[in-house]
Design a protein around this motif. Structure first.
Motif, PDB file in Angstrom:
ATOM      1  N   ALA A   1       0.823  -1.209   0.000  1.00 34.36           N
ATOM      2  CA  ALA A   1       0.000   0.000   0.000  1.00 34.36           C
ATOM      3  C   ALA A   1       0.853   1.253   0.000  1.00 34.36           C
ATOM      4  O   ALA A   1       0.496   2.263  -0.596  1.00 34.36           O
ATOM      5  CB  ALA A   1      -0.910  -0.015   1.227  1.00 34.36           C
ATOM      6  N   VAL A  13      -3.723   4.645  -9.125  1.00 30.64           N
ATOM      7  CA  VAL A  13      -4.044   4.553  -7.710  1.00 30.64           C
ATOM      8  C   VAL A  13      -5.519   4.886  -7.522  1.00 30.64           C
ATOM      9  O   VAL A  13      -6.183   5.380  -8.432  1.00 30.64           O
ATOM     10  CB  VAL A  13      -3.172   5.520  -6.877  1.00 30.64           C
ATOM     11  N   GLU A  37       1.825   2.084  -3.603  1.00 31.91           N
ATOM     12  CA  GLU A  37       0.702   1.574  -4.375  1.00 31.91           C
ATOM     13  C   GLU A  37       0.891   1.672  -5.891  1.00 31.91           C
ATOM     14  O   GLU A  37       0.487   0.757  -6.619  1.00 31.91           O
ATOM     15  CB  GLU A  37      -0.585   2.280  -3.951  1.00 31.91           C
TER      16      GLU A  37
END
Lengths: 574, 80
Positions: free
Chosen positions: A17, A79, A20
Motif C-alpha cells: 500500500a 491509484v 501503491e
C-alpha cells in the motif's frame, strides 16, 4: 527472469500500500525469496520513506513514484485517488519537473532545481523527502527491471535511456552542494554504523539530517546487505557499487567505493579499470561477467549496453542467491547515487575522477583524472570551521580521515612504525593547536601533510643530524644502469609480503628529498600540486625529485623483476 | 632527435600522462628508435605500479582507532 522462483506475494499489505503505484513490488519480493535479508532491507526503506507520514503528502509521493516509473518505461497502475496528471497547481508542476530531472538525468540536477522548489513553497524537509522518495523509486524500478523484466512494461518500450544529444537539451549548471540546510543542528545522531565502518558519517547521510529516522533505516540496510560476506564477497559487492556508480557518472560514490576497495587491498589501478568499464587482467572471468552484466542496471540516464541477462551469470556459475544479491546491490547503488545527486552531497574523499554529463555516454572521451588539473572542493573545510569555532570533538573526524596518510608519510620518513605512530599523534596535536592558522589557502589535507613532513624531518634531524631533506646528491649525473627488460607481470615473481618488504627497504634507502616526493605522489597519491605545496617546492622542482626518486627505486627493484632466461633483453643507452 | 640523456630528463610528465602534444611527439619519436629507453619507460611504469600498490607504509586498520582515541584524549585534556 526464468530461473527465479515463481511469483508469490511476499510483501505485506502495508508495504504494497505504501508504494501503491508499484504493483510489481510483490513480485519483486517473491523473486528475492532466496535472499530474505534483501526483502527485509527494502521493506525497511519503504517503511521509513513511503509509509511514514512526513512533510510530503501521500499524493505527492505517489506522483513521484509514477514519474520515476515512467523514466524506466513502467506503466504504473492507477491509484485509487484520481490521477491528476493535468494538475495545474504551481507546487505540483515544480515538484514533477524536479522528479523528472532527477529520475532521468540525475547528474544534471543542480541547486537551481532545488531553489525552484523552495520558491514554489516546499521547505527543506519536504524537498529531502522528495529526493528520498525518488531514490526509493529508482531502487524498486531497478529491482523490477532485473527480476520481473516483463511486468507492466509499456508494450514495446525500453528503458528510457537518454538520447545521444540529451545533454544539449537539458539545462545543466554545475553548482556546489549541499543544496539543503545540513549539519547546523546540535545533538545530531551519532550513527554508530557509519563511524564503525567508515570512521565518520559520510556527507550523503549527514545531509539527510532533517529525517534522521530515514538515515537510521539506510544504515540498517547497509548493515544487512552490504556488510557481511555470506553470499558475494565484500570486494565483489564493492566492485558492483563502483561499476554502477561509474556508469551513473557519480563522482561522489566512485570516490567512496574506490577508497573502500583500496582499504580492502584492491589496487587503485584495478579499481580505476572497473571505473573505466574495463577489467583488470587478473580479475576472474566470472567477476568480469558479473560486472559487465550488472552495469546494465545503471540509472536511466546512463547509456545501457543492453538488457540485463541473468542467464549469462548462471553460465559463469553464479547461483540464484548470488544473482539476487548482485541485483540488490545494483538497486542500492542507484538509490544512493540518486540521493547524492538530489542533495548535492560533497565528496568525503578527494575525487579520483570528476564526472561530467558527457561521461554518461560511452563513446565520449574518458573524463579527466583529477591528478593535476583540478582543485576539488575541500570536504574538510566545514569540519575545520567547526573546530575553529570551538567544537573540539569535531576534530575526531579529521583524525579518522587522515590518520592513514599522516602515518604513511611519517613511516616513510622515519622508517620505524612505532616512531611513526607516536609522531602521528604529535602531528595531530600540532594541527589542533595551530588550526586557527589554517586559512584555506591550500586543502586541509595538504596543510596537514606539510605539518607531518616538518615533524618527521625534525625527528630525523634529531636522530641523524647529518641527514636532511635538502642534502645529498646533486641532481646531475644520475644515469640508469639496469637496462634489462622486466617480466610482463613482475608482481607475480614475489609474494605480496616479499614485495612489501622490498619496497619498504628500497624507499627507505632513497635520499630523503627524493623519498618524500615518492611518498607523497606514489604512496599517498597526492597530486603534483598538492605534493609540491606540502613540500614547499615549485612544481618543476617536485617533478625533478619525483622522477629521480622513481628511477632510483627502479634501479633497486630491477634485480628482482628482470625477465629471466633468453627472453631478457639488455640494451645500451646512447 | 633527442639523445637518451635528454629523453630521461624529460619523460616524467610522459609517465604521468601529463606531457603536452609537442613534448609527447618528441619523446615518442625517440622511443620508437630506442630500445633502451623503451625498457626504462616500461620498467619505471612497473616500478610505480609496484610501489603504489604495496602496503609498505600502510597503517593497519586496527591501529587507527587507538590513535584517534589517544589524540582525542590528549586534546580533551587541554585547557581552552
Amino acid at each position: 527472469m526464468g530461473a527465479m522462483p515463481s511469483a508469490g506475494n511476499a510483501a505485506s499489505p502495508a508495504h504494497s500500500a505504501s508504494v501503491e503505484p508499484y504493483a510489481f513490488v510483490a513480485r519483486v519480493f517473491a523473486a528475492q525469496q532466496a535472499l530474505p535479508k534483501a526483502i527485509q532491507a527494502e521493506q525497511r526503506l519503504i517503511e521509513a520513506i513511503a509509509a511514514q507520514e512526513g512533510g510530503l503528502s501521500r499524493r505527492h509521493k505517489d506522483r513521484l513514484f509514477r514519474t520515476v516509473a515512467s523514466a524506466w518505461g513502467h506503466d504504473c497502475r492507477r491509484v485509487t485517488e484520481p490521477d491528476t496528471s493535468c494538475d495545474e497547481s504551481r507546487n505540483d508542476s515544480a515538484l514533477l519537473a524536479f522528479a523528472q530531472k532527477l529520475a532521468r538525468y540525475a547528474l544534471l540536477v543542480s541547486k537551481h532545481e532545488v531553489e525552484a522548489l523552495q520558491r514554489a513553497g516546499f521547505d527543506d524537509r519536504e524537498i529531502l523527502e522528495a529526493v528520498q522518495t525518488i531514490a526509493l523509486g529508482q531502487m524498486l524500478c531497478t529491482l523490477a527491471n532485473a527480476l520481473c523484466p516483463d511486468d507492466e512494461r509499456q508494450p514495446g518500450s525500453e528503458i528510457a535511456s537518454a538520447p545521444s544529444s540529451f545533454a544539449a537539451n537539458v539545462e545543466y549548471t554545475e553548482t556546489p552542494g549541499p543544496y539543503l540546510q545540513t549539519r547546523a543542528f546540535t545533538g545530531s545522531p551519532t550513527y554508530p554504523l557509519f563511524r564503525q565502518q567508515f570512521g565518520f558519517v559520510p556527507n550523503v547521510f549527514a545531509d539527510q539530517i532533517l529525517r534522521p529516522d530515514v538515515v537510521e533505516a539506510e544504515a540498517e540496510v547497509l548493515q544487512q546487505v552490504l556488510i557481511g560476506e555470506d553470499v558475494l564477497t565484500r570486494i565483489q559487492k564493492e566492485n558492483i557499487l563502483l561499476a554502477i556508480s561509474a556508469a551513473n557518472a557519480s563522482t561522489y560514490f566512485v570516490a567512496v567505493h574506490g577508497q573502500i576497495l583500496t582499504v580492502l587491498g584492491v589496487s587503485t589501478e584495478d579499481s580505476d579499470q572497473v571505473v573505466q568499464g574495463e577489467y583488470p587482467p587478473t580479475m576472474p572471468a566470472a567477476d568480469v561477467a558479473l560486472l559487465k552484466e550488472i552495469r546494465k542496471l545503471a540509472l536511466p540516464a546512463a547509456v545501457s549496453p543492453g538488457k540485463f541477462d541473468p542467464g549469462a551469470l548462471q553460465a559463469h556459475g553464479f547461483t540464484e542467491v548470488q544473482i539476487v544479491e548482485a541485483v540488490t546491490m545494483a538497486a542500492l547503488t542507484n538509490f544512493l547515487n540518486t540521493l547524492q545527486f538530489g542533495l548535492g552531497a560533497t565528496p568525503d574523499f578527494p575525487p579520483r575522477r570528476i564526472f561530467h554529463p558527457k561521461d554518461l555516454h560511452r563513446s565520449a572521451a574518458p573524463s579527466r583524472l583529477t591528478f593535476d588539473e583540478t582543485q576539488p572542493e575541500d570536504a574538510d573545510v566545514p569540519v575545520v570551521e567547526r573546530v575553529q569555532n570551538g567544537d573540539r570533538d569535531a576534530f575526531e573526524d579529521l583524525v579518522r580521515r587522515h590518520s592513514r596518510r599522516v602515518f604513511s608519510t611519517l613511516a616513510g620518513i622515519l622508517g620505524s612504525t612505532d616512531d611513526a605512530r607516536d609522531a602521528t599523534q604529535e602531528v595531530f596535536l600540532k594541527a589542533f593547536e595551530n588550526i586557527s592558522k589554517f586559512e584555506g589557502r591550500s586543502k586541509f589535507s595538504t596543510w596537514l601533510i606539510s605539518v607531518a613532513i616538518n615533524t618527521g624531518t625534525d625527528l630525523l634531524r634529531q636522530r641523524r643530524p647529518s641527514e636532511s631533506l635538502d642534502e645529498v646528491a646533486d641532481d646531475e649525473g644520475f644515469r640508469p644502469r639496469q637496462i634489462q627488460s622486466w617480466a610482463e607481470n613482475p608482481e607475480q615473481l614475489l609474494a605480496a609480503s616479499e614485495r612489501t618488504d622490498l619496497v619498504r627497504e628500497a624507499v627507505l634507502r632513497l635520499p630523503p628529498k627524493y623519498r618524500t616526493a615518492v611518498l607523497l605522489r606514489d604512496i599517498n597519491q597526492l597530486s603534483t600540486d598538492e605534493a609540491a605545496a606540502a613540500l614547499g617546492l615549485s612544481i618543476p622542482a617536485l617533478k625533478a625529485r619525483l622522477l629521480r626518486g622513481r628511477l632510483m627505486l627502479r634501479e633497486s627493484l630491477a634485480p628482482h623483476f628482470i625477465r629471466s632466461g633468453n627472453r631478457s633483453f639488455n640494451a645500451q643507452l646512447r | 632527435m633527442l639523445s637518451c640523456a635528454e629523453f630521461l630528463a624529460e619523460f616524467g610528465d610522459y609517465l604521468d600522462g601529463a606531457a603536452g602534444p609537442e613534448l609527447r611527439a618528441k619523446l615518442e619519436a625517440h622511443l620508437h628508435e630506442c630500445k633502451a629507453c623503451q625498457v626504462i619507460v616500461d620498467s619505471t611504469r612497473k616500478t610505480i605500479r609496484i610501489v603504489t600498490d604495496s602496503d609498505s607504509f600502510t597503517l593497519p586498520a586496527d591501529k587507527v582507532e587507538p590513535i584517534v582515541t589517544d589524540v582525542m584524549a590528549r586534546i580533551r585534556q587541554k585547557k581552552l
